[in-house]
Design a protein around this motif. Sequence first.
Motif, PDB file in Angstrom:
ATOM      1  N   PHE A  94       0.834  -1.204   0.000  1.00 17.79           N
ATOM      2  CA  PHE A  94       0.000   0.000   0.000  1.00 17.79           C
ATOM      3  C   PHE A  94       0.867   1.252   0.000  1.00 17.79           C
ATOM      4  N   ALA A  95       1.895   1.265   0.830  1.00 16.48           N
ATOM      5  CA  ALA A  95       2.788   2.421   0.896  1.00 16.48           C
ATOM      6  C   ALA A  95       3.514   2.627  -0.433  1.00 16.48           C
ATOM      7  N   CYS A  96       3.946   1.538  -1.045  1.00 15.45           N
ATOM      8  CA  CYS A  96       4.613   1.611  -2.348  1.00 15.45           C
ATOM      9  C   CYS A  96       3.706   2.271  -3.378  1.00 15.45           C
ATOM     10  N   GLU A  97       2.446   1.837  -3.418  1.00 14.56           N
ATOM     11  CA  GLU A  97       1.508   2.382  -4.397  1.00 14.56           C
ATOM     12  C   GLU A  97       1.133   3.825  -4.068  1.00 14.56           C
ATOM     13  N   LYS A  98       0.948   4.134  -2.792  1.00 19.61           N
ATOM     14  CA  LYS A  98       0.542   5.482  -2.386  1.00 19.61           C
ATOM     15  C   LYS A  98       1.615   6.508  -2.720  1.00 19.61           C
ATOM     16  N   GLU A  99       2.870   6.152  -2.469  1.00 18.04           N
ATOM     17  CA  GLU A  99       3.969   7.092  -2.664  1.00 18.04           C
ATOM     18  C   GLU A  99       4.735   6.847  -3.969  1.00 18.04           C
ATOM     19  N   ASN A 100       4.336   5.807  -4.702  1.00 14.97           N
ATOM     20  CA  ASN A 100       5.064   5.423  -5.920  1.00 14.97           C
ATOM     21  C   ASN A 100       6.558   5.276  -5.623  1.00 14.97           C
ATOM     22  N   ASP A 101       6.848   4.546  -4.575  1.00 11.63           N
ATOM     23  CA  ASP A 101       8.218   4.377  -4.083  1.00 11.63           C
ATOM     24  C   ASP A 101       8.434   2.896  -3.784  1.00 11.63           C
ATOM     25  N   ALA A 102       9.328   2.269  -4.542  1.00 11.80           N
ATOM     26  CA  ALA A 102       9.544   0.820  -4.415  1.00 11.80           C
ATOM     27  C   ALA A 102      10.772   0.481  -3.580  1.00 11.80           C
ATOM     28  N   SER A 103      11.247   1.417  -2.777  1.00  9.44           N
ATOM     29  CA  SER A 103      12.495   1.193  -2.045  1.00  9.44           C
ATOM     30  C   SER A 103      12.383   0.145  -0.942  1.00  9.44           C
ATOM     31  N   ALA A 104      11.178  -0.241  -0.564  1.00  5.89           N
ATOM     32  CA  ALA A 104      11.006  -1.299   0.447  1.00  5.89           C
ATOM     33  C   ALA A 104      10.882  -2.674  -0.197  1.00  5.89           C
ATOM     34  N   GLY A 105      11.207  -2.775  -1.473  1.00  2.00           N
ATOM     35  CA  GLY A 105      10.908  -3.995  -2.216  1.00  2.00           C
ATOM     36  C   GLY A 105      11.788  -5.198  -1.952  1.00  2.00           C
ATOM     37  N   ALA A 130       3.082  -4.805  -6.710  1.00  2.42           N
ATOM     38  CA  ALA A 130       3.242  -3.367  -6.518  1.00  2.42           C
ATOM     39  C   ALA A 130       4.692  -2.962  -6.753  1.00  2.42           C
ATOM     40  N   PHE A 131       5.619  -3.839  -6.390  1.00  4.59           N
ATOM     41  CA  PHE A 131       7.044  -3.537  -6.529  1.00  4.59           C
ATOM     42  C   PHE A 131       7.598  -3.981  -7.884  1.00  4.59           C
ATOM     43  N   LEU A 132       7.215  -5.161  -8.352  1.00  2.26           N
ATOM     44  CA  LEU A 132       7.751  -5.682  -9.611  1.00  2.26           C
ATOM     45  C   LEU A 132       7.358  -4.817 -10.798  1.00  2.26           C
ATOM     46  N   THR A 133       6.200  -4.201 -10.736  1.00  3.07           N
ATOM     47  CA  THR A 133       5.755  -3.362 -11.849  1.00  3.07           C
ATOM     48  C   THR A 133       6.459  -2.014 -11.870  1.00  3.07           C
ATOM     49  N   ARG A 134       7.034  -1.610 -10.740  1.00  3.23           N
ATOM     50  CA  ARG A 134       7.636  -0.280 -10.650  1.00  3.23           C
ATOM     51  C   ARG A 134       9.159  -0.281 -10.697  1.00  3.23           C
ATOM     52  N   ASP A 135       9.771  -1.417 -10.437  1.00  2.00           N
ATOM     53  CA  ASP A 135      11.232  -1.443 -10.316  1.00  2.00           C
ATOM     54  C   ASP A 135      11.791  -2.671 -11.030  1.00  2.00           C
ATOM     55  N   ALA A 136      12.422  -2.441 -12.171  1.00  5.53           N
ATOM     56  CA  ALA A 136      12.954  -3.553 -12.964  1.00  5.53           C
ATOM     57  C   ALA A 136      14.068  -4.299 -12.235  1.00  5.53           C
ATOM     58  N   SER A 137      14.797  -3.611 -11.345  1.00  4.45           N
ATOM     59  CA  SER A 137      15.858  -4.304 -10.612  1.00  4.45           C
ATOM     60  C   SER A 137      15.290  -5.382  -9.702  1.00  4.45           C
TER      61      SER A 137
END
Length: 354
Positions: free
Chosen positions: A72-83, A143-150
């Motif tokens: 939820f946090a990833c999607e809300k902030e568009n931030d995948a750093s917790a992935g 939520a993370f795989l779609t936003r961060d290719a790494s």
Amino acid sequence: MINKKLMDFLREETSWEQLGNQKLLQSCPEFGEAVGASINDGTLIEYTKELSGRLGEMDIYKASLLSNFIGFACEKENDASAGTGIIELFARSCTKVYEIFSGMDSEDTDSHVPDDIREICGDNKEQAAAYYGFDVLCVSAMAFLTRDASLRRRLADTGVTEAVRYLSEETGESSYLRSVHYVNYMRSTCSDLKLLVLYPEKKKGFYASANDLNNCFHLLFLLEEQIYKRLGAEYGMKEFAAHGSLVSLAHGEYPEDCWDKHYNTYFMECNYTTARHDNFEKDDVMSLIWGEMPPESIPRIDGRAVIVLFGNGINRGFSPEFLAVPHEALDPYVEIEKELDSEEYDRWIGRIRN
């Protein structure tokens, strides 16, 4: 800092009776307080990064439920750093769920998965815990795989690729396996794939990039759209004969009137071996860029996937399903970056032919 009572609760093993209760975390007051505080204090990402880094210490079912908050946090902030922690948890959980089904007779799992998973895994509570939390975890992983290719590469490096494919394609229907199909889609989804497109008949070509595409029919559709928009006259492409609803679908929308449409390619697209001659030859059909295959499988030269265009040959048709985008965070596109000048074109053709 994670509250000690909350961490103790998250570490505590989930009982058999609690498995399947998706509101279990709400029974811990410290969880709700921590969530509210992180949102109100503007520390949502920092807090979820801390939680993600400690998922490995937690009961696997509670960790799976907690992944919902982190996603939820990833999607809300568009931030995948917790992935990273989410992907590691997914790999661990996926392995355990795979162990449940891979050890069974395939006839027992092809069409029916028992409602009570204890019929399958017996006394192995950790396998059961992974299973009951798996659908929630799959949604969070997306939520993370779609936003961060790494993170896609990190998932591949965990060695669970075959397990994901198996659970998606070879097990029966189950609400707890429903979303693994989306993770399976991401296995072969490209990110900023560098392309070299050559058109020997016209002695032209260009560099391009492709992003968030899972199959080559989708890639070829967007490639031809780009050629028509940018280079149509030079490449003899008088029209891009795609219904508007298909164009919308290919770019991530879901128009209702698209599903009875189809698209026929304007060009015949082949791999680089066919650039050894200028015009279509009968044997070139053996070197087609197959539409069903992932873009990452296109043969490369110097890191660029090479596509050769022919103005005649086989114009293939395909259905809208190949153009559907399964997640709103994906950004599918093909973009022409630079046309080749005559010297660049001759250098590439010379390398291939020599």
